[in-house]
Design a protein around this motif. Structure first.
Motif, PDB file in Angstrom:
ATOM      1  N   GLN A 142     -25.693  22.247 -38.485  1.00 34.51           N
ATOM      2  CA  GLN A 142     -25.384  23.239 -39.245  1.00 34.51           C
ATOM      3  C   GLN A 142     -26.833  24.231 -39.680  1.00 34.51           C
ATOM      4  N   LYS A 143     -26.056  25.651 -38.762  1.00 33.08           N
ATOM      5  CA  LYS A 143     -27.514  26.552 -39.328  1.00 33.08           C
ATOM      6  C   LYS A 143     -26.990  26.733 -40.322  1.00 33.08           C
ATOM      7  N   HIS A 144     -28.001  27.594 -40.711  1.00 28.95           N
ATOM      8  CA  HIS A 144     -28.142  28.394 -42.421  1.00 28.95           C
ATOM      9  C   HIS A 144     -27.378  29.659 -42.358  1.00 28.95           C
ATOM     10  N   GLY A 145     -25.921  29.671 -43.485  1.00 27.20           N
ATOM     11  CA  GLY A 145     -24.749  30.176 -43.660  1.00 27.20           C
ATOM     12  C   GLY A 145     -23.946  30.381 -42.169  1.00 27.20           C
ATOM     13  N   GLU A 146     -24.285  29.346 -41.170  1.00 25.37           N
ATOM     14  CA  GLU A 146     -22.707  29.432 -40.652  1.00 25.37           C
ATOM     15  C   GLU A 146     -22.338  27.847 -40.515  1.00 25.37           C
ATOM     16  N   ALA A 147     -20.656  27.684 -40.173  1.00 26.06           N
ATOM     17  CA  ALA A 147     -20.434  26.668 -40.303  1.00 26.06           C
ATOM     18  C   ALA A 147     -20.774  25.187 -39.102  1.00 26.06           C
ATOM     19  N   PRO A 148     -20.373  24.211 -39.678  1.00 28.70           N
ATOM     20  CA  PRO A 148     -20.687  23.294 -38.782  1.00 28.70           C
ATOM     21  C   PRO A 148     -19.794  23.202 -37.263  1.00 28.70           C
ATOM     22  N   VAL A 149     -21.118  22.833 -36.813  1.00 24.97           N
ATOM     23  CA  VAL A 149     -20.577  22.717 -35.096  1.00 24.97           C
ATOM     24  C   VAL A 149     -20.170  21.106 -34.779  1.00 24.97           C
ATOM     25  N   PHE A 150     -19.575  20.729 -33.739  1.00 22.20           N
ATOM     26  CA  PHE A 150     -19.117  19.565 -33.851  1.00 22.20           C
ATOM     27  C   PHE A 150     -20.253  18.607 -32.870  1.00 22.20           C
ATOM     28  N   LEU A 151     -21.091  17.858 -32.826  1.00 23.02           N
ATOM     29  CA  LEU A 151     -21.862  17.382 -31.919  1.00 23.02           C
ATOM     30  C   LEU A 151     -20.862  16.032 -30.619  1.00 23.02           C
ATOM     31  N   MET A 152     -21.049  15.041 -31.701  1.00 26.82           N
ATOM     32  CA  MET A 152     -20.227  14.235 -30.765  1.00 26.82           C
ATOM     33  C   MET A 152     -18.998  12.677 -32.064  1.00 26.82           C
ATOM     34  N   ILE A 153     -17.705  12.430 -31.857  1.00 29.43           N
ATOM     35  CA  ILE A 153     -17.479  11.431 -32.368  1.00 29.43           C
ATOM     36  C   ILE A 153     -17.706  10.026 -31.381  1.00 29.43           C
ATOM     37  N   LEU A 154     -17.305   9.126 -32.506  1.00 32.47           N
ATOM     38  CA  LEU A 154     -18.071   7.950 -32.498  1.00 32.47           C
ATOM     39  C   LEU A 154     -16.791   7.195 -32.630  1.00 32.47           C
ATOM     40  N   LEU A 155     -15.680   5.676 -31.941  1.00 34.14           N
ATOM     41  CA  LEU A 155     -14.758   5.538 -32.163  1.00 34.14           C
ATOM     42  C   LEU A 155     -14.637   4.072 -32.392  1.00 34.14           C
ATOM     43  N   LYS A 156     -15.667   3.237 -31.405  1.00 34.16           N
ATOM     44  CA  LYS A 156     -15.694   1.554 -31.287  1.00 34.16           C
ATOM     45  C   LYS A 156     -17.072   1.718 -31.407  1.00 34.16           C
ATOM     46  N   GLY A 157     -17.309   0.243 -31.630  1.00 36.27           N
ATOM     47  CA  GLY A 157     -18.642  -0.322 -32.420  1.00 36.27           C
ATOM     48  C   GLY A 157     -19.709  -0.802 -30.380  1.00 36.27           C
ATOM     49  N   GLY A 158     -20.474  -0.386 -30.761  1.00 39.20           N
ATOM     50  CA  GLY A 158     -21.100  -0.338 -29.704  1.00 39.20           C
ATOM     51  C   GLY A 158     -21.026   0.432 -29.058  1.00 39.20           C
ATOM     52  N   GLU A 159     -20.219   1.682 -29.527  1.00 41.81           N
ATOM     53  CA  GLU A 159     -20.805   2.521 -28.815  1.00 41.81           C
ATOM     54  C   GLU A 159     -21.575   3.594 -28.813  1.00 41.81           C
TER      55      GLU A 159
END
Lengths: 112, 112
Positions: free
Chosen positions: B36-53
């Motif tokens: 999240q940059k100042h004054g802005e909405a958060p921006v998605f970077l990545m999602i991790l779903l499984k162990g060790g991923e």
């Protein structure tokens, strides 16, 4: 991909006045929908989430309420605003549990 | 159940590396990372779903140790544009858990 529409961008309301913030989602059906609030310089507080029409789960007891009258519409309301309701309100959406959560541009609410 | 992030803040010179950690006391279904940059909405970077991923996105990658309920975000050869506040969001394992709760954030400042 999803597009999340949130308005207005900024809002100044007096204490005791009502509030209605609307969020609509394009590009997906039956999304998981979320309302978050961020106080100045703080983290993201989960307020409400919904996994379907009419299904609302509340995380924090307060004077706010949420409704989901249509599949891709999520509304945050208050009957009487408090000074402590000031903050950055963010609507977020995702297709399902395995998908990323995307945020709208947010509404900056100042209660005076 | 709010995840715990560390460090709270970090200052880097351009080209240096950083690691941001996120941990939970309960079993996790997924971990999400946002900037999240100042004054802005958060921006998605990545999602991790499984162990060790482990996932990568340009010079930003992340790992998820399911057994330890921990995730780490790796920023290599940092650029000025990496400055902002990084949030991890976690969803607990178990059927019917749709709450996505965020940590308090890590403020990253990259200086020339």
């Amino acid at each position: 991909s999803q597009t999340i529409h949130q308005w207005p961008a900024t809002l100044v309301q007096p204490v005791g006045s009502p509030l209605s913030l609307e969020c609509t989602v394009e590009g997906t059906s039956n999304p998981n929908l979320y309302w978050y609030r961020q106080a100045a310089g703080r983290g993201l507080q989960l307020l409400f989430y919904s996994v379907g029409i009419g299904q609302i789960s509340s995380e924090v007891p307060q004077n706010l309420s949420a409704s989901r009258p249509q599949d891709r519409q999520f509304i945050l309301s208050s009957k009487k605003l408090l000074l402590s309701d000031s903050g950055f309100y963010l609507c977020a959406s995702r297709r399902d549990r395995d998908s990323p959560l995307h945020f709208g541009n947010g509404t900056r609410l100042t209660v005076t | 159940q709010q995840p715990v992030q560390s460090p709270q803040a970090v200052i880097l010179r351009e080209g240096e590396d950083a690691v941001i950690n996120c941990s939970s006391s309960k079993a996790l279904y997924s971990v999400h990372w946002y900037r999240q940059k100042h004054g802005e909405a958060p921006v998605f970077l990545m999602i991790l779903l499984k162990g060790g991923e482990q996932k990568g996105h340009e010079k930003i990658s992340a790992s998820f140790n399911e057994k330890k309920q921990q995730s780490s975000l790796y920023l290599t050869a940092s650029q000025l544009s990496y400055s902002g506040t990084y949030f991890c969001g976690t969803e607990l394992a178990g059927a019917g858990s749709y709450q996505l709760t965020f940590g308090k954030g890590t403020k990253l400042s990259v200086i020339p």
